[in-house]
Write a protein that holds these residues in place. Structure first.
Motif, PDB file in Angstrom:
ATOM      1  N   GLY A  56     -35.143  35.342 -46.258  1.00 26.44           N
ATOM      2  CA  GLY A  56     -34.449  36.130 -45.018  1.00 26.44           C
ATOM      3  C   GLY A  56     -32.899  36.171 -45.849  1.00 26.44           C
ATOM      4  N   ILE A  57     -32.363  35.997 -47.291  1.00 24.84           N
ATOM      5  CA  ILE A  57     -31.443  36.291 -47.717  1.00 24.84           C
ATOM      6  C   ILE A  57     -31.252  37.416 -48.199  1.00 24.84           C
ATOM      7  CG2 ILE A  57     -29.232  35.478 -49.847  1.00 24.84           C
ATOM      8  CD1 ILE A  57     -30.246  33.190 -47.384  1.00 24.84           C
ATOM      9  N   THR A  58     -29.826  37.912 -47.545  1.00 27.01           N
ATOM     10  CA  THR A  58     -29.350  39.398 -47.837  1.00 27.01           C
ATOM     11  C   THR A  58     -28.980  39.443 -49.195  1.00 27.01           C
ATOM     12  OG1 THR A  58     -29.262  40.018 -45.215  1.00 27.01           O
ATOM     13  CG2 THR A  58     -28.694  41.744 -46.538  1.00 27.01           C
ATOM     14  N   PRO A  59     -29.171  40.178 -50.559  1.00 25.18           N
ATOM     15  CA  PRO A  59     -28.221  40.466 -51.363  1.00 25.18           C
ATOM     16  C   PRO A  59     -26.967  41.592 -50.850  1.00 25.18           C
ATOM     17  CG  PRO A  59     -29.648  41.821 -51.425  1.00 25.18           C
ATOM     18  CD  PRO A  59     -30.185  40.839 -49.900  1.00 25.18           C
ATOM     19  N   ILE A  60     -24.996  40.908 -51.354  1.00 24.90           N
ATOM     20  CA  ILE A  60     -24.459  41.092 -50.723  1.00 24.90           C
ATOM     21  C   ILE A  60     -24.098  42.105 -50.433  1.00 24.90           C
ATOM     22  CG2 ILE A  60     -21.291  40.494 -51.455  1.00 24.90           C
ATOM     23  CD1 ILE A  60     -22.427  38.015 -51.101  1.00 24.90           C
ATOM     24  N   ALA A  61     -24.939  42.939 -52.077  1.00 23.63           N
ATOM     25  CA  ALA A  61     -24.542  44.587 -52.742  1.00 23.63           C
ATOM     26  C   ALA A  61     -24.892  45.038 -51.213  1.00 23.63           C
ATOM     27  CB  ALA A  61     -24.367  45.252 -53.435  1.00 23.63           C
ATOM     28  N   GLN A  62     -26.383  44.960 -50.503  1.00 21.78           N
ATOM     29  CA  GLN A  62     -27.299  45.863 -49.147  1.00 21.78           C
ATOM     30  C   GLN A  62     -26.049  45.805 -47.794  1.00 21.78           C
ATOM     31  OE1 GLN A  62     -30.688  44.163 -49.183  1.00 21.78           O
ATOM     32  NE2 GLN A  62     -31.088  45.102 -47.312  1.00 21.78           N
ATOM     33  N   ILE A  63     -24.940  44.648 -48.338  1.00 24.79           N
ATOM     34  CA  ILE A  63     -24.711  44.389 -46.143  1.00 24.79           C
ATOM     35  C   ILE A  63     -23.163  45.568 -47.409  1.00 24.79           C
ATOM     36  CG2 ILE A  63     -22.600  42.897 -45.638  1.00 24.79           C
ATOM     37  CD1 ILE A  63     -24.627  40.588 -46.173  1.00 24.79           C
ATOM     38  N   GLU A  64     -22.608  45.677 -48.060  1.00 25.03           N
ATOM     39  CA  GLU A  64     -21.636  46.387 -47.931  1.00 25.03           C
ATOM     40  C   GLU A  64     -21.820  48.273 -48.240  1.00 25.03           C
ATOM     41  OE1 GLU A  64     -20.521  44.592 -52.131  1.00 25.03           O
ATOM     42  OE2 GLU A  64     -19.401  43.704 -51.650  1.00 25.03           O
ATOM     43  N   GLN A  65     -23.510  48.025 -48.661  1.00 25.92           N
ATOM     44  CA  GLN A  65     -23.075  49.618 -48.264  1.00 25.92           C
ATOM     45  C   GLN A  65     -23.332  50.021 -46.805  1.00 25.92           C
ATOM     46  OE1 GLN A  65     -27.209  50.066 -49.673  1.00 25.92           O
ATOM     47  NE2 GLN A  65     -26.827  49.584 -51.951  1.00 25.92           N
ATOM     48  N   ASP A  66     -24.156  49.271 -45.863  1.00 22.47           N
ATOM     49  CA  ASP A  66     -23.898  49.559 -44.645  1.00 22.47           C
ATOM     50  C   ASP A  66     -23.908  48.120 -43.402  1.00 22.47           C
ATOM     51  OD1 ASP A  66     -23.980  50.533 -41.909  1.00 22.47           O
ATOM     52  OD2 ASP A  66     -25.766  51.128 -41.621  1.00 22.47           O
ATOM     53  N   PRO A  67     -21.851  47.747 -43.652  1.00 25.64           N
ATOM     54  CA  PRO A  67     -22.167  46.293 -42.227  1.00 25.64           C
ATOM     55  C   PRO A  67     -22.222  46.768 -41.506  1.00 25.64           C
ATOM     56  CG  PRO A  67     -19.827  47.387 -43.721  1.00 25.64           C
ATOM     57  CD  PRO A  67     -20.910  47.911 -44.611  1.00 25.64           C
ATOM     58  N   SER A  68     -21.880  47.654 -40.516  1.00 29.04           N
ATOM     59  CA  SER A  68     -22.515  47.301 -39.236  1.00 29.04           C
ATOM     60  C   SER A  68     -24.148  47.155 -38.427  1.00 29.04           C
ATOM     61  CB  SER A  68     -22.444  48.694 -38.555  1.00 29.04           C
ATOM     62  OG  SER A  68     -22.759  49.810 -38.984  1.00 29.04           O
ATOM     63  N   ARG A  69     -24.810  46.964 -39.704  1.00 29.53           N
ATOM     64  CA  ARG A  69     -26.440  47.036 -39.931  1.00 29.53           C
ATOM     65  C   ARG A  69     -26.496  45.479 -39.934  1.00 29.53           C
ATOM     66  NH1 ARG A  69     -29.978  49.121 -43.619  1.00 29.53           N
ATOM     67  NH2 ARG A  69     -31.270  48.012 -42.529  1.00 29.53           N
ATOM     68  N   TYR A  70     -24.822  44.802 -40.120  1.00 28.17           N
ATOM     69  CA  TYR A  70     -25.743  43.171 -40.240  1.00 28.17           C
ATOM     70  C   TYR A  70     -24.532  42.331 -38.833  1.00 28.17           C
ATOM     71  CZ  TYR A  70     -28.022  44.991 -44.720  1.00 28.17           C
ATOM     72  OH  TYR A  70     -28.788  46.085 -45.082  1.00 28.17           O
ATOM     73  N   ALA A  71     -25.741  42.220 -37.622  1.00 31.53           N
ATOM     74  CA  ALA A  71     -24.839  41.339 -37.253  1.00 31.53           C
ATOM     75  C   ALA A  71     -25.450  40.062 -36.701  1.00 31.53           C
ATOM     76  CB  ALA A  71     -24.923  42.464 -35.679  1.00 31.53           C
TER      77      ALA A  71
END
Length: 113
Positions: free
Chosen positions: A27-42
């Protein structure tokens, strides 16, 4: 075999929730994925090595790095040790301004282990 794995995952979720799975590296999310659309990751888990930090009286920001990139984490729980590998749960947000420096996408820390 497959049924056993599903049962194990269900038991893990029931007993310990997502935090326990993250401790196992699931369940760990790669940092690059978060940077693409931070609003999806509350509510997101990231894992990385602490490579930088700025703090006053145990509060501040620290930077973690994984295989895909790096991310600044805001904390009021004290700063982790430099070069330690940690898992952080938090809320992603667009850039912040702290002590006159602009930080891109960041994470507001909820818990760390």
């Amino acid at each position: 075999m497959r049924g056993s794995l599903v049962l194990l995952l269900c038991l893990s979720l029931a007993l310990g929730g997502c935090s326990q799975l993250a401790r196992l590296g699931l369940g760990i999310t790669p940092i690059a994925q978060i940077e693409q659309d931070p609003s999806r990751y509350a509510n997101v888990y990231v894992r990385g090595r602490v490579v930088n930090q700025i703090g006053v009286f145990g509060q501040g920001v620290y930077e973690i790095q994984d295989h895909s990139g790096s991310l600044w984490v805001l904390t009021d729980k004290g700063l982790p040790a430099m070069n330690s590998t940690i898992t952080v749960r938090g809320k992603a947000q667009e850039g912040i301004l702290l002590a006159g420096r602009r930080f891109g996408v960041s994470l507001v820390e909820v818990e760390r282990f």
